[in-house]
Design an enzyme around this catalytic site. Structure first.
Site, short mmCIF file in Angstrom:
data_model
loop_
_atom_site.label_atom_id
_atom_site.label_comp_id
_atom_site.label_asym_id
_atom_site.label_seq_id
_atom_site.Cartn_x
_atom_site.Cartn_y
_atom_site.Cartn_z
N TYR A 139 0.81 -1.21 0.00
CA TYR A 139 0.00 0.00 0.00
C TYR A 139 0.85 1.27 0.00
O TYR A 139 0.39 2.32 -0.45
CB TYR A 139 -0.90 0.04 1.24
CG TYR A 139 -2.19 -0.74 1.10
CD1 TYR A 139 -2.16 -2.10 0.80
CD2 TYR A 139 -3.42 -0.13 1.28
CE1 TYR A 139 -3.34 -2.82 0.70
CE2 TYR A 139 -4.59 -0.84 1.17
CZ TYR A 139 -4.56 -2.18 0.88
OH TYR A 139 -5.72 -2.88 0.77
N LYS A 185 3.34 -15.58 1.05
CA LYS A 185 3.60 -16.20 -0.26
C LYS A 185 5.10 -16.46 -0.34
O LYS A 185 5.82 -15.96 -1.23
CB LYS A 185 3.08 -15.26 -1.37
CG LYS A 185 3.10 -15.85 -2.76
CD LYS A 185 2.07 -16.96 -3.00
CE LYS A 185 2.25 -17.56 -4.38
NZ LYS A 185 1.36 -18.74 -4.62
N ASP A 217 -2.50 -18.84 -1.06
CA ASP A 217 -3.47 -19.48 -1.96
C ASP A 217 -4.16 -20.64 -1.25
O ASP A 217 -5.38 -20.78 -1.27
CB ASP A 217 -2.83 -19.90 -3.30
CG ASP A 217 -1.44 -20.49 -3.18
OD1 ASP A 217 -0.90 -20.57 -2.05
OD2 ASP A 217 -0.88 -20.91 -4.21
N ASP A 241 -6.36 -7.56 3.73
CA ASP A 241 -7.52 -6.88 3.15
C ASP A 241 -8.39 -7.90 2.42
O ASP A 241 -9.61 -7.95 2.62
CB ASP A 241 -7.02 -5.80 2.18
CG ASP A 241 -8.16 -5.05 1.52
OD1 ASP A 241 -9.11 -4.68 2.23
OD2 ASP A 241 -8.11 -4.84 0.29
N ASP A 245 -12.26 -9.80 3.76
CA ASP A 245 -13.53 -9.75 3.01
C ASP A 245 -14.02 -11.16 2.72
O ASP A 245 -15.22 -11.46 2.79
CB ASP A 245 -13.37 -8.99 1.68
CG ASP A 245 -13.56 -7.48 1.83
OD1 ASP A 245 -13.21 -6.93 2.89
OD2 ASP A 245 -14.04 -6.85 0.86
C1 IPM Z 1 -10.41 -1.60 3.93
C2 IPM Z 1 -10.49 -0.92 2.60
C3 IPM Z 1 -9.29 0.01 2.42
C4 IPM Z 1 -8.05 -0.86 2.40
C5 IPM Z 1 -9.34 0.91 1.16
C6 IPM Z 1 -10.62 1.68 1.06
C7 IPM Z 1 -8.17 1.84 1.13
O1 IPM Z 1 -10.60 -1.85 1.56
O2 IPM Z 1 -10.32 -0.92 4.96
O3 IPM Z 1 -10.47 -2.83 3.97
O4 IPM Z 1 -7.71 -1.44 1.36
O5 IPM Z 1 -7.40 -0.95 3.45
MN MN Z 2 -11.00 -3.88 2.28
#
Ligand code: IPM
Ligand code: MN
Ligand code: NAD
Length: 353
Positions: A139, A185, A217, A241, A245
């Site tokens: 990032y 990885k 993976d 990240d 999700d």
């Molecule tokens: C999160 C989001 C952020 C990230 C973005 C919006 C910069 O996806 O907080 O998970 O990637 O950290």
């Molecule tokens: Mn995110």
């Protein structure tokens, strides 16, 4: 408690509103005062101040005990230059506050088993914590750029960055089921090989915790095949990240997860989800992620675990009563909107109603 609220974009204002209502009610129930300031961030701040992280917003965060951020991101920002993207406001805030650890708990309560993407027998009992490195990695690496033909980003980690997040993950695992799975990885990336070495070194200082390292993976597969095997997942910024999700799919909605971003001068609390532009303004956003963030704040920054328990219990009582927003609806009672869900939580605070 002094709280800076940064509603941001899309559903951000809707879920932070809900969180503040619940927080105020939970504190009031115990006779505790709350001092609140609200400031813009993200695309909303680009509109009002010409930048996604205005100085007065950052200043208010620095003066607060904790920050609650809704979400940033807007379809209108698609062609904005990098420094005017709403996401730059959030990344700049994490960096300016020095938050390098992002904790994302993922629990599947029995009341939500029918909302999970997985079969109940596979997902029942899932209770894991993603410890995501938040201050470095891909990032923020330099050089980065885009000359129109070629674009580049840089992935770097140094030993100190890895050691501090590993140390935190081991400490948290010792308070849970005593297991860390470090995800990398290392079969391809130098940064991952350094990561793995440093995590293994750090594990020697925590003999009460078991460490496995797993390639990302395979980990993505294990997360959906055997989610209950995970206790603490320790991983880098981008992998954390993505995997968090994915883990939200175990619960049934990204709207359900909260997070704490720690390690800096002010603690930052953010739902895991984004601005959800397709439902923004419809009153359907699930506030659970923002409420879970408030609960983490009450446990972590202000040391009011009993109030956090009140909030968690009120949310669980709603779920147990079949009260859900439509992202989690599964053929039971008709879904409720953000406002009705929030009112139901407030009603159940402190064992009332
Ligand atoms: C999160 C989001 C952020 C990230 C973005 C919006 C910069 O996806 O907080 O998970 O990637 O950290
Ligand atoms: Mn995110
Ligand atoms: P998103 O999290 O906004 O939405 C993903 C899916 O989850 C959508 O179907 C959305 O409707 C649903 N969803 C998310 N939050 C919900 C909630 N509270 N209740 C019900 N459903 C919910 O992710 P995206 O679509 O990939 O990104 C949209 C924007 O959000 C982008 O601009 C992205 O950069 C931004 N974003 C911001 C943050 C943050 O501020 N922390 C996090 C992730 C994404």
């Amino acid at each position: 408690m002094k709280l800076a609220v940064l509603p941001g974009d899309g559903v951000g204002p809707e879920v932070t509103d809900a969180a503040v209502r619940v927080l105020e009610a939970a504190l009031e129930h115990r006779g505790l005062p709350l001092d609140l300031v609200t400031r813009p961030v993200g695309w909303a701040a680009v509109q009002s101040h010409g930048t996604p992280l205005p100085d007065p917003t950052l200043e208010a965060c620095r003066q607060a005990d904790a920050v609650l951020l809704g979400a940033v991101g807007h379809p209108g920002a698609a062609d904005a230059p990098p420094h005017l993207r709403p996401e730059a406001g959030l990344l700049g805030l994490r960096r300016a506050l020095g938050c390098w650890a992002n904790l994302r708990p993922v629990r599947v309560p029995d009341a939500l088993l029918d909302a999970s993407a997985l079969r109940p027998e596979r997902v029942r009992g899932t209770d894991l914590l993603v410890v995501r490195e938040l201050g470095g990695g891909l990032y923020y690496g330099e050089p980065r750029g885009d000359d129109g033909h070629r674009a580049w980003n840089t992935l770097t980690y140094d030993r100190d960055e890895v050691r501090r997040i590993a140390e935190l993950a081991f400490r948290l695992a010792a308070q849970r089921r005593g297991r860390v799975t470090s995800i990398d990885k290392a079969n391809v990336l130098e940064t991952s090989r350094l990561w793995r070495r440093v995590v293994e070194e750090e594990s020697h200082a925590h003999p009460d915790v078991t460490l496995d390292s797993m390639l990302v993976d395979r980990a993505a597969m294990e997360l959906v095949l055997h989610p209950t095997r995970f206790d603490v997942i320790l991983t880098s910024n981008l992998m954390g990240d993505i995997l968090s999700d994915q883990a939200a799919g175990l619960v049934g909605s990204l709207g359900a997860l909260g997070s704490a971003s720690l390690g800096g001068t002010t603690d930052l609390y953010e739902p895991v989800h984004g601005s959800a532009p397709e439902i923004a303004g419809t009153g359907r956003a699930n506030p659970m992620g923002a409420l879970a963030s408030v609960s983490l704040m009450l446990r972590t920054t202000v040391d009011l675990p009993a109030v956090a328990d009140d909030v968690d219990a009120a949310v669980e009582a709603c779920l147990g009563d079949g009260i859900r927003t439509d992202d989690l609806a599964a053929g039971g009672r008709p879904p409720v909107g953000t406002d009705a869900f929030t009112a139901a939580v407030v009603e159940r605070l402190g064992g009332g109603a």
